[in-house]
Design a protein around this motif. Sequence first.
Motif: not given
Lengths: 102, 145
Positions: B20-21, B24, B42, B45-46, B49
């Motif tokens: 998951e990371s 991102r 951001s 990224r969110t 994710s």
Amino acid sequence: MRIAFHTAGTSCEIALIGELDHHAAKAALSEIHARLDQTLPSSIALDMRQVTFMDSSGIALILALYKRARALDGELRLRSLSPPVKRLLTAAGMDKLLDLSA
Amino acid sequence: MRKKPLNYVKLAFPSRSANESLARSAAAAFVSQLDPTLEELSDVRTAVSEAVTNAVVHAYPEKIGTVEMILRLFEGGVIEVVVRDKGCGIEDVPKALEPTYTTGGADRSGMGFTIMESFMGSLSVRSKPGKGTTVRMRKVINRVR
């Protein structure tokens, strides 16, 4: 994710450190529950200052702690929310449940 | 006819939560070529994710399968993120899109799709039970600077 606990009387401050995603959330929540089971605080403060990333997995964690505090007639307070975390919580409607201004 | 992307990246990885990371970070690195604001970065990224977590949690509940992520850049600063799996699929997509609806139990908030839509601006979900799910998100970066 690392978690730091500070317990005083019936209150507990929990500082989350690192990325709060699905990968981290499950272990984090069971660690928090295990610790709270020992001290049963009614007032829980969640310090988010060192949370470098959060997605909806963090919302589920916050909701779990909110329910836990309410079950003991206590409260959950959120501290040091970064702008992205605040935006996320607001988008999810959490501002209706918790004070996001801290 | 669809326009050709100016740039693209295709990634495939196993549906392990540790990835998951990675997903991102890859999306953030791709979007960085547009000089996004911290907020835009951001948001992407969110949203990524959420989409990848859905594939990890729901698409392959009992096994590890492959998750594909395709990042495309179109003219006008349009970023497209496609997250695709060949997992179990979603029976009722409109239901899955409803805020707080989840089949994931207390660990999940049911807010994933709501956040994807709110943070990217455009979201489409196509799914066939037994065949898999494709989530497509678009966001315009660098509109006013």
